[in-house]
Design an enzyme around this catalytic site. Structure first.
Site, PDB file in Angstrom:
ATOM      1  NE  ARG A  57      -4.422  -1.179   1.885  1.00 52.87           N
ATOM      2  CZ  ARG A  57      -5.367  -1.387   2.795  1.00 52.87           C
ATOM      3  NH1 ARG A  57      -5.093  -1.248   4.075  1.00 52.87           N
ATOM      4  NH2 ARG A  57      -6.569  -1.737   2.421  1.00 52.87           N
ATOM      5  CE  LYS A 227     -15.726 -12.668  11.716  1.00 50.96           C
ATOM      6  NZ  LYS A 227     -15.827 -11.451  12.489  1.00 50.96           N
ATOM      7  N   GLY A 380      -7.043  -6.577   0.866  1.00 54.43           N
ATOM      8  CA  GLY A 380      -5.723  -6.634   1.469  1.00 54.43           C
ATOM      9  C   GLY A 380      -5.181  -8.051   1.569  1.00 54.43           C
ATOM     10  N   GLY A 404     -12.426  -3.629   1.828  1.00 52.62           N
ATOM     11  CA  GLY A 404     -13.803  -3.183   2.035  1.00 52.62           C
ATOM     12  C   GLY A 404     -14.228  -2.162   0.996  1.00 52.62           C
TER      13      GLY A 404
HETATM   14  C1  3PG Z   1      -8.439  -1.242   5.416  1.00 56.08           C
HETATM   15  O1  3PG Z   1      -7.359  -1.687   5.763  1.00 56.08           O
HETATM   16  O2  3PG Z   1      -9.393  -1.963   5.083  1.00 56.08           O
HETATM   17  C2  3PG Z   1      -8.603   0.238   5.302  1.00 56.08           C
HETATM   18  O3  3PG Z   1      -7.391   0.876   5.559  1.00 56.08           O
HETATM   19  C3  3PG Z   1      -9.681   0.717   6.222  1.00 56.08           C
HETATM   20  O4  3PG Z   1      -9.368   0.361   7.531  1.00 56.08           O
HETATM   21  P1  3PG Z   1     -10.552   0.071   8.541  1.00 56.08           P
HETATM   22  O5  3PG Z   1     -11.224  -1.198   8.058  1.00 56.08           O
HETATM   23  O6  3PG Z   1      -9.920  -0.071   9.891  1.00 56.08           O
HETATM   24  O7  3PG Z   1     -11.496   1.244   8.471  1.00 56.08           O
END
Ligand code: 3PG
Ligand code: MG
Length: 425
Positions: A57, A227, A380, A404
């Site tokens: 990232r 999940k 990720g 997400g």
């Molecule tokens: C992630 O890693 O999915 C993003 O950086 C957002 O982080 P978060 O899910 O803690 O909001």
């Protein structure tokens, strides 16, 4: 959406919101660092100093920062790391995680110093912002040290956004992975300054738009991860778009349970079975093929040194848990991917971090890499799997930095961060 390239930035201070939420290893010792196709190298990290296990990232955020520096801007990077706990700033800052290792890695990759502020938008950040010059880079401390960052209260977020905006002349949003969060630094701050999208955000949105607007067919989606509850909304939406859904990873066991199979001690979200059954019925009605594992690699416990065993059918006996898809499933998935013209893959099919349970993830990644057409890896964990398994980075059209965020985009939801950047100002 206005692009950063269209903003006049020479002599200005630019606040760049990046997503540098990278995985950290807190155990210290000798860790491999580096990714994105460059040779891995070993770096000795003293115990207690967290090290970055996948810097993908940070690398993905470099083009925008380099371009702004090159054009004579001073750059202040704003980012979050993890989910700091505590009622107030002091408690969170004491508990960490600090962005220090991230600032260090960014400095290495840029080949120039990165000044880390002692706070997010307080006295330290203000002094740095007031004294920095063109071509210089600073980073604010973990923006989630400020409880206001994630507040549901518009006024509370607005106050922090005001302090962030006061540090700079221009805002560039490049943290694609956090665009689904209505947070002060993502959503409110851009509304207070001239703003534009960075190169990473433009690239991510460009690819996701191709997936959602008349994708070439067959369009095959591979979903894994632990999940099912995280993915049901996107699965529901994909039933209307994809031709085939290949489901693996921990979530597959809830699907198998919904079909009446035995899953032994495998991870199960029993409360999700009715929704899963409904999704399967919808897929059937829509003529979308749902492909589930037909065999498994199992063990008696969740551990890297557990003894792997192949179970040659969809049912898993008691006392055993599925940790990877089996060889017949890998072959089946490869056949279901062979004629694909568009592929989206989110979530690893097995516990790839344990070498004995990585074969399924590797097989799926390889099958996707042979597809000619648009192939997108989102999330990720799947992006980390690709780098962990040392697949060539050009094996896919695009490796998304958003987990997400890309799922919510595919669900058809508006992402607050993108909406703020679209707003003309
Ligand atoms: C992630 O890693 O999915 C993003 O950086 C957002 O982080 P978060 O899910 O803690 O909001
Ligand atoms: Mg997340």
């Amino acid at each position: 959406m206005r692009q950063a390239a269209d903003l006049a930035v020479a002599g200005k201070t630019v606040l760049v919101r990046s997503d540098f939420n990278v995985p950290l290893d807190h155990t210290g010792g000798l860790r491999a660092i580096g990714s994105g196709g460059s040779p891995q190298r070993q770096e000795s990290v003293p115990p207690g100093q967290p090290s970055i296990t996948d810097d993908g990232r940070i690398r993905a955020g470099l083009p925008t920062i380099r371009d702004l520096l090159h054009r004579g801007a001073g750059v202040i990077v704003c980012a979050h790391l993890g989910r700091p706990k505590g009622d107030d700033y002091a408690a969170r800052a004491a508990g960490g995680p600090s962005l220090r290792p991230v600032a260090g890695r960014l400095a290495e990759l840029l080949g120039q110093p990165v000044t880390l502020a002692g706070d997010v938008a307080g006295g330290s950040a203000r002094v740095i912002a007031a004294t920095m010059g063109p071509g210089e880079v600073a980073m604010l401390e973990n923006v989630r040290f400020e409880p206001a960052e994630t507040s549901k209260d518009d006024e509370v977020r607005g106050e922090l956004a005001g302090r962030l905006a006061a540090l700079a002349d221009v805002y560039v949003g490049d943290g694609f992975g956090a665009m689904h969060r209505k947070h002060a630094s993502v959503y409110d701050a851009p509304l207070l300054l001239p703003h534009a999208a960075g190169q990473l955000v433009m690239a991510e949105v460009n690819v996701l738009r191709q997936l959602t607007t008349s994708p070439a067919r067959p369009y095959v989606v591979v979903l894994g991860g632990a999940k099912v509850s995280d993915k049901l909304a996107v699965i529901g939406n994909l039933v209307g778009q994809a031709d085939r859904l290949l489901i693996a990873g921990g979530m597959a066991y809830t699907f198998l349970a919904a079909q009446g199979h035995q899953i032994g001690d495998s991870i199960l979200q029993a409360e999700q079975i009715p929704q899963v059954a409904a999704v399967l019925a919808d897929a059937d009605k829509a003529g979308v093929e749902v492909v589930l594992p037909v065999d498994h690699v199992v063990a008696d416990r969740f551990a890297a040194d557990a003894q792997p065993e192949v179970v040659p059918g969809p049912d898993i006996p008691d006392g055993r848990m599925g940790l990877d898809i089996g060889p017949a499933t890998s072959d089946l998935f490869a056949r279901k991917l062979a004629d694909a013209k568009t592929v989206f893959w989110n979530g690893p099919p097995g516990v790839f971090e344990f070498p004995a349970f990585a074969a399924g993830t590797l097989a799926v990644a390889e099958a996707i890499s042979h597809v000619t057409g648009l192939t997108v890896v989102g999330g990720g964990d799947s992006a980390a799997a690709v780098r962990h398994l040392k697949l060539p980075p050009d094996a896919f059209t695009h490796i998304s930095t958003g987990g997400g965020a890309s799922l919510e985009y595919l669900e058809g939801r508006d992402l607050p961060g993108l909406a703020a950047l679209e707003d003309g100002a």
